[in-house]
Design an enzyme around this catalytic site. Structure first.
Site, PDB file in Angstrom:
ATOM      1  N   ASP A   2       0.693 -55.376  18.806  1.00 14.14           N
ATOM      2  CA  ASP A   2       1.198 -54.288  19.676  1.00 14.14           C
ATOM      3  C   ASP A   2       2.716 -54.350  19.710  1.00 14.14           C
ATOM      4  O   ASP A   2       3.304 -55.431  19.817  1.00 14.14           O
ATOM      5  CB  ASP A   2       0.619 -54.478  21.089  1.00 14.14           C
ATOM      6  CG  ASP A   2       0.894 -53.285  21.983  1.00 14.14           C
ATOM      7  OD1 ASP A   2      -0.004 -52.407  22.088  1.00 14.14           O
ATOM      8  OD2 ASP A   2       2.020 -53.216  22.536  1.00 14.14           O
ATOM      9  N   GLU A  45       0.421 -47.572  19.505  1.00 15.74           N
ATOM     10  CA  GLU A  45       1.361 -48.481  18.838  1.00 15.74           C
ATOM     11  C   GLU A  45       0.676 -49.809  18.563  1.00 15.74           C
ATOM     12  O   GLU A  45       1.285 -50.835  18.419  1.00 15.74           O
ATOM     13  CB  GLU A  45       2.643 -48.635  19.681  1.00 15.74           C
ATOM     14  CG  GLU A  45       2.645 -49.693  20.751  1.00 15.74           C
ATOM     15  CD  GLU A  45       1.702 -49.461  21.930  1.00 15.74           C
ATOM     16  OE1 GLU A  45       0.789 -48.611  21.798  1.00 15.74           O
ATOM     17  OE2 GLU A  45       1.848 -50.138  22.935  1.00 15.74           O
TER      18      GLU A  45
HETATM   19  N1  LIG Z   1       6.030 -41.978  19.222  1.00 18.79           N
HETATM   20  C1  LIG Z   1       4.794 -42.328  19.447  1.00 18.79           C
HETATM   21  N2  LIG Z   1       4.520 -42.988  20.580  1.00 18.79           N
HETATM   22  C2  LIG Z   1       3.282 -43.385  20.806  1.00 18.79           C
HETATM   23  C3  LIG Z   1       2.257 -43.111  19.914  1.00 18.79           C
HETATM   24  N3  LIG Z   1       1.103 -43.618  20.418  1.00 18.79           N
HETATM   25  C4  LIG Z   1       1.425 -44.210  21.584  1.00 18.79           C
HETATM   26  N4  LIG Z   1       2.740 -44.078  21.845  1.00 18.79           N
HETATM   27  C5  LIG Z   1       3.454 -44.515  22.928  1.00 18.79           C
HETATM   28  O1  LIG Z   1       3.461 -45.907  23.063  1.00 18.79           O
HETATM   29  C6  LIG Z   1       3.651 -46.255  24.399  1.00 18.79           C
HETATM   30  C7  LIG Z   1       2.836 -47.388  24.852  1.00 18.79           C
HETATM   31  O2  LIG Z   1       3.239 -47.794  26.055  1.00 18.79           O
HETATM   32  P1  LIG Z   1       2.511 -48.841  26.938  1.00 18.79           P
HETATM   33  O3  LIG Z   1       1.042 -48.861  26.646  1.00 18.79           O
HETATM   34  O4  LIG Z   1       2.826 -48.573  28.322  1.00 18.79           O
HETATM   35  O5  LIG Z   1       3.125 -50.211  26.502  1.00 18.79           O
HETATM   36  P2  LIG Z   1       4.533 -50.635  26.111  1.00 18.79           P
HETATM   37  O6  LIG Z   1       5.513 -49.606  26.606  1.00 18.79           O
HETATM   38  O7  LIG Z   1       4.618 -50.753  24.590  1.00 18.79           O
HETATM   39  O8  LIG Z   1       4.681 -51.937  26.793  1.00 18.79           O
HETATM   40  P3  LIG Z   1       3.974 -53.198  26.402  1.00 18.79           P
HETATM   41  O9  LIG Z   1       2.862 -52.896  25.451  1.00 18.79           O
HETATM   42  O10 LIG Z   1       3.488 -53.780  27.651  1.00 18.79           O
HETATM   43  O11 LIG Z   1       5.016 -54.022  25.734  1.00 18.79           O
HETATM   44  C8  LIG Z   1       3.391 -44.985  25.188  1.00 18.79           C
HETATM   45  O12 LIG Z   1       4.563 -44.475  25.712  1.00 18.79           O
HETATM   46  C9  LIG Z   1       2.850 -44.032  24.186  1.00 18.79           C
HETATM   47  O13 LIG Z   1       3.226 -42.682  24.447  1.00 18.79           O
HETATM   48  C10 LIG Z   1       2.580 -42.394  18.760  1.00 18.79           C
HETATM   49  O14 LIG Z   1       1.755 -42.075  17.954  1.00 18.79           O
HETATM   50  N5  LIG Z   1       3.846 -42.049  18.565  1.00 18.79           N
END
Ligand SMILES: Nc1nc2c(ncn2[C@@H]2O[C@H](COP(=O)(O)OP(=O)(O)OP(=O)(O)O)[C@@H](O)[C@H]2O)c(=O)[nH]1
Length: 533
Positions: free
Chosen positions: A403, A447
């Site tokens: 992640d 992600e």
């Molecule tokens: N640009 C983009 N962002 C994505 C995609 N899929 C997920 N995200 C973003 O990834 C972020 C994941 O955030 P969180 O699950 O809160 O976790 P984090 O901010 O990475 O924090 P931690 O995992 O705790 O380190 C979210 O803001 C999603 O919108 C994608 O396909 N593209």
């Protein structure tokens, strides 16, 4: 029953029917029309042959008649007969050449009272015999032309031809009244010539020395006479065949069978064997024609049908649409074959297109569109396949759940599009840092990534995880947001299935996820290995 054997049996039936019909028709025509006609014609020819032989005999006898006429009405002969001038007759008639030329065996002269004036006989070599025949009135008197016969006959002179037996052999006698050349005046007597009817005589009847005519005398006559085609002196001509020959019978003055002439029956222009062989030839021809017909039918109809049947059956069983009938031509069946080939061609190319589309669809359904990595769906399939192979039980297997740290913050800072670009960059890096042949990298969602490491124990998995963490950090992608590092980093949870354990993908994932959670809570940009299960 196949089309081929059906047609073959029907053709055989047709041959049999044709043969029986031909045979029946030919038999009916043969016995009711042809044979009676030919028999009638042959019978008619036989009758003509018999008449021809009778004419030939008559002509031969006419020579004697002409000779006796020429001499009987000769005035000098007439006067010497009246004077009974024996010397004159001996000098003028008893010459070997005269006998030989006329083929005669005797020349005799009698006066008007039936008394012998003079006569001479010769053998077949025309040597004169001293003792003449025809000196006994009992024998010769029926042969003479009597004064009464001359008187009864209006026209002088008259002649007779009679068959008699001389020394047990058949002979013909020609007698002629001796008369003056003006044919007026009393008869001076009878001139009589005779000759044996033997092989020499019949030789003269057979032209070109063919010996067609034969004469029969003696004991044979009893068997021959009941089968005569004609009797001498009668105009009736039948055509009885006896021992392959046609007989003409001659009786003597006492009406006893004396001699028979015969000729071989002309060879028939037809033969029953010809009919039989013509039937056989007809049968052979019918078989040949039907054979050719069958060959033609087989080539033009059966073969195309069988080819189409074979091709369509094979295609329907194998789904191999590359098969072709290979037929071409103008007939309906060949056109049908061509159309089947065209249809197969269309189906084959459609199938190929469909296959390509299916492959594309399959690829799409297993691929993450953003990163081009395998997607979660493919991950599930992959783990299911690994679980199903018993051999994999013997080997260790590790699962990495990855992640990106604080990615929400990155997105918030740089925007979603930039976030996408980073996701692609991280994906590419993960691919580069693992072994493409044995390791599967997939985007699990958002992600989050998962890496499956086959035949990798916990230590090696830890090593890989560490490499990945370092590798991503070294990309030096500015984070710009809230993160422990100024660059993009990842956290990894590692779970390993040791060797000799079954693969439980659900449990493996949960353990790796829990380890990830710990890695996050321990400060991120690190990996944590789950305890052994
Ligand atoms: N640009 C983009 N962002 C994505 C995609 N899929 C997920 N995200 C973003 O990834 C972020 C994941 O955030 P969180 O699950 O809160 O976790 P984090 O901010 O990475 O924090 P931690 O995992 O705790 O380190 C979210 O803001 C999603 O919108 C994608 O396909 N593209």
């Amino acid at each position: 029953m196949s089309v081929k054997s059906k047609l073959r049996s029907r053709l055989l039936l047709a041959v049999a029917a044709a043969f029986v019909s031909i045979l029946a028709a030919q038999t009916i025509i043969r016995f009711n029309w042809t044979l009676p006609q030919l028999d009638h014609l042959a019978h008619y020819n036989d009758q003509l042959d018999v008449k021809r032989v009778k004419n030939q005999i008559s002509q031969q006898l006419n020579l004697n008649k002409n000779f006796t006429y020429d001499n009987g009405v000769w005035d000098e002969n007439y006067s010497n007969a009246r004077e009974k001038n024996i010397d004159w007759f001996q000098q003028n008639y008893f010459i070997k050449q005269t006998f030989a030329h006329q083929n005669l065996n005797g020349i005799y002269f009698y006066d008007a009272q039936g008394q012998l004036i003079v006569g001479m006989s010769a053998n077949r070599e025309f040597e004169f015999i001293v003792t003449p025949e025809f000196t006994d009135p009992a024998i010769y008197s029926p042969l003479l032309i009597t004064t009464k016969e001359v008187q009864d006959n209006q026209q002088l002179p008259i002649s007779k031809v009679q068959f008699i037996e001389v020394h047990g052999k058949a002979a013909v006698v020609t007698s002629q009244s001796i008369a003056p050349s003006n044919e007026h005046g009393p008869s001076a007597g009878t001139m009589l010539v005779w000759q044996f009817i033997d092989d020499k005589f019949v030789e003269l009847l057979s032209p070109n020395g063919q010996q067609l005519v034969q004469q029969h005398q003696g004991a044979d006559l009893d068997a021959i006479f009941p089968h005569l085609s004609s009797e001498w002196g009668s105009n009736d001509v039948d055509a009885q065949v006896y021992q392959g020959r046609l007989f003409i019978g001659v009786k003597d003055l006492q009406h006893k069978p004396l001699i028979a002439f015969s000729i071989p029956q002309s060879p028939r222009l037809y033969d029953r064997a010809i009919f039989d062989s013509s039937i056989l030839a007809g049968l052979v021809m019918a078989i040949i024609v039907l054979g050719l017909f069958y060959f033609f039918i087989h080539k033009s109809m059966i073969q195309p049908v069988l080819k189409m049947l074979k091709t369509v059956s094979y295609v329907s069983l194998s789904s191999d649409y590359s098969q072709r009938t290979g037929l071409s031509g103008s007939s309906e069946l060949h056109r049908l074959g061509e159309l089947i080939d065209q249809l197969l061609c269309v189906v084959e190319s459609n199938k190929q297109i469909l296959q390509q589309q299916n492959e594309q669809l399959a690829a799409l359904s297993n691929t993450d569109q953003l990163t081009s990595l395998a997607n979660r769906r493919y991950l599930d399939q992959h783990l299911a396949v690994l679980s199903s192979h018993e051999a994999n039980r013997q080997l260790p297997l590790s699962l990495l759940v990855i992640d990106i740290d604080f990615f929400k913050s990155f997105n918030d800072t740089f925007g979603h599009a930039e976030g996408d670009r980073i996701l692609r960059q991280v994906a590419h890096a993960l691919k580069q840092l693992t072994h493409g042949a044995t390791d599967l990298v997939c985007r699990f969602g958002g992600e989050e990534f998962v890496v499956v490491l086959e035949n990798t124990d916990k230590a090696n998995a830890a090593h890989v995880a560490d490499n990945l963490c370092r590798g991503i950090e070294q990309l030096k992608i500015a984070h710009g947001g809230k993160n422990a590092s100024e660059f993009i980093t990842i956290s990894i949870g590692v779970a390993t299935k040791p060797a000799d354990h079954a693969i439980d993908s659900q449990q493996l994932f949960e353990r790796a996820d829990a380890a990830l959670y710990r890695a996050k809570s321990l400060g991120r940009n690190r990996y944590v290995c789950a305890d052994n299960a």
